[in-house]
Write a protein that holds these residues in place. Structure first.
Motif, PDB file in Angstrom:
ATOM      1  N   ARG A 192     -28.633  43.166  47.103  1.00 32.06           N
ATOM      2  CA  ARG A 192     -29.964  43.382  46.531  1.00 32.06           C
ATOM      3  C   ARG A 192     -30.947  44.024  47.518  1.00 32.06           C
ATOM      4  O   ARG A 192     -31.817  44.791  47.123  1.00 32.06           O
ATOM      5  CB  ARG A 192     -30.551  42.057  46.009  1.00 32.06           C
ATOM      6  CG  ARG A 192     -29.751  41.464  44.838  1.00 32.06           C
ATOM      7  CD  ARG A 192     -29.790  42.399  43.629  1.00 32.06           C
ATOM      8  NE  ARG A 192     -29.211  41.798  42.442  1.00 32.06           N
ATOM      9  CZ  ARG A 192     -27.964  41.973  42.024  1.00 32.06           C
ATOM     10  NH1 ARG A 192     -27.148  42.752  42.701  1.00 32.06           N
ATOM     11  NH2 ARG A 192     -27.519  41.399  40.919  1.00 32.06           N
ATOM     12  N   TYR A 196     -32.962  47.434  46.852  1.00 37.65           N
ATOM     13  CA  TYR A 196     -34.408  47.590  47.016  1.00 37.65           C
ATOM     14  C   TYR A 196     -34.722  48.884  47.753  1.00 37.65           C
ATOM     15  O   TYR A 196     -35.560  49.682  47.367  1.00 37.65           O
ATOM     16  CB  TYR A 196     -34.963  46.425  47.851  1.00 37.65           C
ATOM     17  CG  TYR A 196     -35.800  45.474  47.043  1.00 37.65           C
ATOM     18  CD1 TYR A 196     -36.996  45.883  46.476  1.00 37.65           C
ATOM     19  CD2 TYR A 196     -35.391  44.151  46.865  1.00 37.65           C
ATOM     20  CE1 TYR A 196     -37.760  44.997  45.739  1.00 37.65           C
ATOM     21  CE2 TYR A 196     -36.142  43.260  46.127  1.00 37.65           C
ATOM     22  CZ  TYR A 196     -37.332  43.693  45.568  1.00 37.65           C
ATOM     23  OH  TYR A 196     -38.088  42.825  44.835  1.00 37.65           O
ATOM     24  N   LYS A 200     -36.604  52.255  46.444  1.00 40.03           N
ATOM     25  CA  LYS A 200     -37.786  52.725  47.160  1.00 40.03           C
ATOM     26  C   LYS A 200     -37.638  54.219  47.489  1.00 40.03           C
ATOM     27  O   LYS A 200     -38.552  55.019  47.267  1.00 40.03           O
ATOM     28  CB  LYS A 200     -37.930  51.911  48.458  1.00 40.03           C
ATOM     29  CG  LYS A 200     -39.352  51.829  48.942  1.00 40.03           C
ATOM     30  CD  LYS A 200     -39.465  50.832  50.080  1.00 40.03           C
ATOM     31  CE  LYS A 200     -40.146  51.487  51.257  1.00 40.03           C
ATOM     32  NZ  LYS A 200     -40.061  50.690  52.475  1.00 40.03           N
ATOM     33  N   LYS A 412     -37.438  47.948  39.724  1.00 38.44           N
ATOM     34  CA  LYS A 412     -38.024  47.219  40.861  1.00 38.44           C
ATOM     35  C   LYS A 412     -38.597  45.870  40.404  1.00 38.44           C
ATOM     36  O   LYS A 412     -38.360  44.840  41.035  1.00 38.44           O
ATOM     37  CB  LYS A 412     -39.112  48.057  41.523  1.00 38.44           C
ATOM     38  CG  LYS A 412     -39.628  47.432  42.788  1.00 38.44           C
ATOM     39  CD  LYS A 412     -40.799  48.185  43.377  1.00 38.44           C
ATOM     40  CE  LYS A 412     -41.540  47.318  44.377  1.00 38.44           C
ATOM     41  NZ  LYS A 412     -42.291  46.218  43.754  1.00 38.44           N
ATOM     42  N   ASN A 413     -39.314  45.903  39.274  1.00 42.29           N
ATOM     43  CA  ASN A 413     -39.849  44.650  38.734  1.00 42.29           C
ATOM     44  C   ASN A 413     -38.720  43.681  38.411  1.00 42.29           C
ATOM     45  O   ASN A 413     -38.831  42.485  38.643  1.00 42.29           O
ATOM     46  CB  ASN A 413     -40.679  44.907  37.475  1.00 42.29           C
ATOM     47  CG  ASN A 413     -41.976  45.595  37.814  1.00 42.29           C
ATOM     48  OD1 ASN A 413     -42.412  45.558  38.969  1.00 42.29           O
ATOM     49  ND2 ASN A 413     -42.584  46.245  36.833  1.00 42.29           N
ATOM     50  N   ASP A 416     -37.596  42.146  41.539  1.00 42.50           N
ATOM     51  CA  ASP A 416     -38.596  41.167  41.985  1.00 42.50           C
ATOM     52  C   ASP A 416     -38.442  39.855  41.236  1.00 42.50           C
ATOM     53  O   ASP A 416     -38.568  38.780  41.802  1.00 42.50           O
ATOM     54  CB  ASP A 416     -40.019  41.702  41.732  1.00 42.50           C
ATOM     55  CG  ASP A 416     -40.402  42.770  42.737  1.00 42.50           C
ATOM     56  OD1 ASP A 416     -39.722  42.852  43.777  1.00 42.50           O
ATOM     57  OD2 ASP A 416     -41.354  43.532  42.467  1.00 42.50           O
ATOM     58  N   ASN A 417     -38.149  39.987  39.939  1.00 41.45           N
ATOM     59  CA  ASN A 417     -38.059  38.789  39.097  1.00 41.45           C
ATOM     60  C   ASN A 417     -36.637  38.242  39.015  1.00 41.45           C
ATOM     61  O   ASN A 417     -36.348  37.401  38.155  1.00 41.45           O
ATOM     62  CB  ASN A 417     -38.562  39.109  37.687  1.00 41.45           C
ATOM     63  CG  ASN A 417     -40.031  39.470  37.696  1.00 41.45           C
ATOM     64  OD1 ASN A 417     -40.806  38.884  38.454  1.00 41.45           O
ATOM     65  ND2 ASN A 417     -40.424  40.464  36.909  1.00 41.45           N
ATOM     66  N   LYS A 418     -35.778  38.732  39.896  1.00 40.57           N
ATOM     67  CA  LYS A 418     -34.385  38.274  39.969  1.00 40.57           C
ATOM     68  C   LYS A 418     -33.696  38.298  38.599  1.00 40.57           C
ATOM     69  O   LYS A 418     -33.010  37.347  38.199  1.00 40.57           O
ATOM     70  CB  LYS A 418     -34.308  36.855  40.544  1.00 40.57           C
ATOM     71  CG  LYS A 418     -35.035  36.669  41.859  1.00 40.57           C
ATOM     72  CD  LYS A 418     -34.105  36.114  42.907  1.00 40.57           C
ATOM     73  CE  LYS A 418     -34.620  36.096  44.335  1.00 40.57           C
ATOM     74  NZ  LYS A 418     -35.653  37.005  44.731  1.00 40.57           N
TER      75      LYS A 418
END
Ligand SMILES: Nc1nc2c(ncn2[C@@H]2O[C@H](COP(=O)(O)OP(=O)(O)OP(=O)(O)O)[C@@H](O)[C@H]2O)c(=O)[nH]1
Ligand SMILES: [Mg+2]
Length: 459
Positions: A192, A196, A200, A412-413, A416-418
């Motif tokens: 993960r 990321y 990016k 990406k969200n 972030d929220n797995k």
């Protein structure tokens, strides 16, 4: 892919502009192109000739000689379309050309649809969709900058960018999909953190492409420049000086220009559409002048660049006020102090030394107007065309890239929220879908027909 209607047909069209010219080129493409040419060109059996060869001879329909022509032979797959292609260069009479086209049709060819040659090139993998669209842009290009941007894409610069983005995402997506197969075991093949980092980087690249569209638009459509200022500031004189001709009426009567006047110039390979406007003053009792002023303000709001021209006799406060007004309206502008021949260059510079970025000129004497031209180019290009970066000029690409941006944000969200792999993978697929649409890896027939229908016939 083979579903395209008329895919097997041999197509024919005039490839040069219609009308009288030195020569006219008629292009045939398809599996019968050589056979059809052979029936009209008895001097040589073209199927026995090597590819990429030229042949001079008479073009005949039965006994009737139509013209003496040069036939160029390109055998599949080494041709523009990837099919057998014949180009007949005949004399530039529309009558002769029409006869030749009709003769080809009688022998079994059909008239090509707009863009069909390029569409076939795309379907045969000679070009991807972005490259094919750039062919139309190159044909339409009228400045060095638009030519350069189109050529960059035709040569695959943009497609390389996209391919790179897509491949990196696909690799990762494969790992995530693999996780789904092992969902009972709760393993993570796709690191993960690395993911990321990847998202990016992809976002940064996509942003760069999206942001280049503003410049791309300027390159493709030119820059609209509103010349704004008070009556008598010298706006029309400046227009004439930039154009090098007496286009607009100049007089010492304030309010000379009533309506807007537009003319086009090419500066350093960029097209500028100059708009001379009616002078703006606070109050006017003249109905026509007031209407003209309305129009000036409208043009100012729509312009890509505003040249605010003022007499050096103006007060410093007034110019400062204008400057902050432009900044508040977020306009791209240049302040141009005119009539330095009257006030003296040094005096004018001294007077306005507290305001940055003013260009000092005399429109009447043509003093420093070259500097102004340079500043106009700098202002809109900001040095970007000189670099080898891809510049997006096509609205379809732009909108697809905006969707890519959006789906990258969703990925990406999700991270972030797995979010679980199966949901992530939906977002990834959507992102890949939009990337693929640009180059045409993912597309549908209607869309293709629409894109190519905007081409000219014969291309
Ligand atoms: N000395 C000097 N006079 C100039 C210069 N530029 C313009 N003028 C004069 O200023 C007057 C007004 O020039 P225009 O070009 O008609 O001004 P404008 O801004 O178009 O004015 P309107 O159309 O009335 O709004 C004319 O008499 C010009 O000859 C300059 O650089 N130096
Ligand atoms: Mg004027």
């Amino acid at each position: 892919m083979n579903k395209l209607t008329g895919w097997d047909d041999t197509i024919v069209a005039l490839a040069t502009p219609p009308g009288i010219g030195a020569i006219g080129v008629i292009r045939l493409s398809g599996s019968n192109a050589i056979a059809i040419a052979n029936t009209l060109f008895p001097s040589r059996n073209l199927s026995e000739q090597p590819s990429h060869s030229l042949h001079v001879g008479f073009l005949k329909e039965g006994d009737k000689v139509m013209d003496e022509v040069v036939v160029s032979l390109f055998k599949a797959p080494k041709s523009y379309t990837g099919e057998d292609v014949i180009e007949i260069s005949c004399h530039g009479s529309p009558y002769v050309q029409q006869q030749v086209i009709e003769a080809c049709i009688k022998k079994g060819a059909r008239l090509a649809r707009p863009g069909e040659f390029t569409q076939r090139a795309f379907l045969h993998g000679k070009l991807d969709l972005a490259q094919a669209e750039a062919v139309a842009d190159l044909i339409a290009s009228n400045t060095a900058a638009s030519q350069k941007a189109a050529l960059h894409t035709i040569r695959g610069g943009f497609s390389e960018n996209l391919k790179d983005l897509r491949e990196r995402l696909i690799r990762f997506s494969a790992l995530i999909e693999l996780e789904l197969d092992f969902s009972q075991e709760d393993v993570e093949f796709a690191d993960r953190n690395q993911f990321y980092q990847l998202i990016k980087e992809l976002t940064a690249s996509t942003n760069q492409l999206v942001n280049s569209f503003k410049l791309g638009n300027v390159i493709k459509n030119g820059v609209s420049v509103a010349i704004i200022g008070k009556p008598n500031a010298g706006k029309s004189t400046l227009l004439n000086s930039l154009l090098n001709e007496n286009r607009a009426i100049v007089s010492d009567i304030p309010g000379t220009t009533r309506d807007t006047i537009e003319e086009v110039i090419n500066i350093d390979g960029v097209l500028f559409r100059l708009i001379d406007t009616a002078g703006i003053r606070k109050h006017s009792n003249d109905v026509i002048e007031s209407a003209g002023m309305e129009r000036s303000l409208e043009k100012m709001k729509q312009a890509d660049l505003v040249l605010y021209i003022f007499d050096t006799a103006e007060t410093i406060e007034e110019i400062k006020e204008k400057k902050s007004e432009f900044e508040k309206q977020q306009l791209t502008y240049l302040l141009v102090a005119n009539k330095i021949d009257a006030s003296g260059e040094a005096n004018a510079k001294e007077k306005f030394c507290n305001i940055e970025g003013i260009v000092f000129i005399s429109a009447k004497q043509n003093l420093h107007t070259e500097v102004l031209k340079e500043r106009m180019v700098d202002k809109v290009l900001q040095g970007q065309v000189q670099t080898e970066n891809t510049i997006i000029t096509n609205a379809r690409h732009y909108h697809a890239l905006k969707e890519v941006q959006k789906s990258l944000l969703e990925i990406k969200n999700g991270l972030d929220n797995k979010l679980p792999g199966d949901l992530l993978s939906l977002d990834i697929r959507r992102c890949l879908q939009y990337l693929g649409e640009i180059t045409g890896e993912i597309t549908n027939e209607d869309q293709l027909d629409y894109i190519f229908s905007k081409f000219c016939i014969g291309k």
